[in-house]
Design an enzyme around this catalytic site. Structure first.
Site, short mmCIF file in Angstrom:
data_model
loop_
_atom_site.label_atom_id
_atom_site.label_comp_id
_atom_site.label_asym_id
_atom_site.label_seq_id
_atom_site.Cartn_x
_atom_site.Cartn_y
_atom_site.Cartn_z
N ASP A 139 -7.51 -8.57 6.85
CA ASP A 139 -8.68 -8.28 8.10
C ASP A 139 -9.22 -6.98 7.87
O ASP A 139 -8.80 -5.98 7.28
CB ASP A 139 -7.84 -8.54 9.13
CG ASP A 139 -6.98 -7.25 9.64
OD1 ASP A 139 -6.04 -7.10 9.06
OD2 ASP A 139 -7.22 -6.95 10.69
N ASP A 162 1.02 -1.24 -0.04
CA ASP A 162 0.08 0.04 0.07
C ASP A 162 0.86 1.18 0.10
O ASP A 162 1.31 1.92 -0.96
CB ASP A 162 -1.02 0.03 1.18
CG ASP A 162 -2.00 1.18 1.29
OD1 ASP A 162 -2.06 1.87 0.15
OD2 ASP A 162 -2.67 1.25 2.18
N LYS A 181 -1.59 -2.24 -4.70
CA LYS A 181 -2.50 -0.99 -5.05
C LYS A 181 -2.06 -0.19 -6.16
O LYS A 181 -0.80 0.16 -6.23
CB LYS A 181 -3.09 -0.27 -3.60
CG LYS A 181 -3.81 -1.07 -2.74
CD LYS A 181 -4.35 -0.11 -1.82
CE LYS A 181 -5.38 -1.11 -0.89
NZ LYS A 181 -5.65 -0.40 0.29
P1 5GP Z 1 2.24 -0.30 3.92
O1 5GP Z 1 3.16 -0.07 4.68
O2 5GP Z 1 2.48 -0.75 2.39
O3 5GP Z 1 1.22 0.89 3.62
O4 5GP Z 1 0.95 -1.36 4.42
C1 5GP Z 1 0.83 -2.54 4.15
C2 5GP Z 1 0.15 -3.10 5.34
O5 5GP Z 1 -1.20 -2.54 5.63
C3 5GP Z 1 -0.45 -4.47 4.79
O6 5GP Z 1 0.44 -5.37 5.29
C4 5GP Z 1 -1.59 -4.69 5.40
O7 5GP Z 1 -1.62 -5.28 6.86
C5 5GP Z 1 -2.16 -3.27 5.67
N1 5GP Z 1 -3.07 -2.72 4.38
C6 5GP Z 1 -3.00 -1.99 3.49
N2 5GP Z 1 -3.67 -2.06 2.53
C7 5GP Z 1 -4.70 -2.90 3.02
C8 5GP Z 1 -6.15 -3.27 2.68
O8 5GP Z 1 -6.83 -2.74 1.72
N3 5GP Z 1 -7.05 -4.17 3.39
C9 5GP Z 1 -6.22 -4.84 4.36
N4 5GP Z 1 -6.94 -5.60 5.20
N5 5GP Z 1 -5.02 -4.07 5.00
C10 5GP Z 1 -4.44 -3.35 4.31
#
Ligand code: 5GP
Ligand code: MG
Length: 186
Positions: A166, A110, A138
């Site tokens: 989740d 994300d 994404k």
């Molecule tokens: P980043 O550090 O890339 O922003 O975050 C990744 C983490 O955020 C993922 O491992 C997950 O735990 C959570 N996350 C990000 N987007 C989503 C989403 O659309 N759905 C869910 N359930 N978790 C997400």
């Protein structure tokens, strides 16, 4: 539980097919890597709990390779003092990972904050290589700009659950990747 589903984005059959393809690619790359160096292959997967749990279980059963798991957890604390919050990493990551080919496994890319932090940390441990494998990414600039060698599916910028992901700890056991109805998220 099914009545909370708004839309199925990726169904279980599509996931299974793609996981098999990704495993084939990982195995081929790893074999090429190990053969070119003449070194004993040491593949270490570093799954990030808990979101990657189902993906990991399916992926490793498609990987006909000697491999080890070093499971870690990441929690972010959004303190008032630290912009964007601070990441706390816990688990059994050895200090010395010399010679290991490490593959970080996560559910979704994300902002890229988590994977960037973990990749940096692992890179400092004497590894032979470090790569990243995510089921979902994404279609947003921050995610697309984060290094990821293996990506299952690029998806729209929606909050998704299921197949390990989740909402408030729930819905990880849904077999498909879905979006939730508004009323389920409050
Ligand atoms: P980043 O550090 O890339 O922003 O975050 C990744 C983490 O955020 C993922 O491992 C997950 O735990 C959570 N996350 C990000 N987007 C989503 C989403 O659309 N759905 C869910 N359930 N978790 C997400
Ligand atoms: Mg996560």
């Amino acid at each position: 539980m099914e009545q909370v589903i708004e839309r199925v984005l990726i169904d279980r059959r599509a996931i299974a097919g793609r996981v098999e393809e990704m495993a084939g690619q990982i195995a081929a790359d790893f074999r090429a890597h190990a053969a070119s160096n003449g070194e004993p292959p040491a593949l270490v997967l570093v799954p990030i709990m808990t979101g990657s749990i189902i993906f990991l279980a399916d992926l490793i059963r498609e990987l006909p390779l000697m491999l080890r798991l070093n499971v870690i957890s990441v929690n972010s604390y959004t303190g008032k003092a630290t912009v964007g919050g601070e990441l706390t990493i816990s688990g059994n990551l050895p200090e010395d990972m010399s010679g290991a080919h490490v593959l970080i496994v996560d559910d979704i890319l994300d902002s890229g904050r988590t994977l960037t932090a973990i990749r940096g940390m692992i890179a400092q441990r004497g590894v032979a290589s470090v790569g990243t494998c995510v089921l979902l990414r994404k279609r947003i600039p921050s995610a697309m700009a984060t290094p990821a060698e293996y990506v299952g599916f690029d998806i729209e910028d929606r909050f998704v659950v299921g197949y390990g992901l989740d909402y408030d700890g729930y819905y990880r056991n849904l077999p498909d990747v879905v979006t939730l109805k508004q009323e389920a998220m409050r």
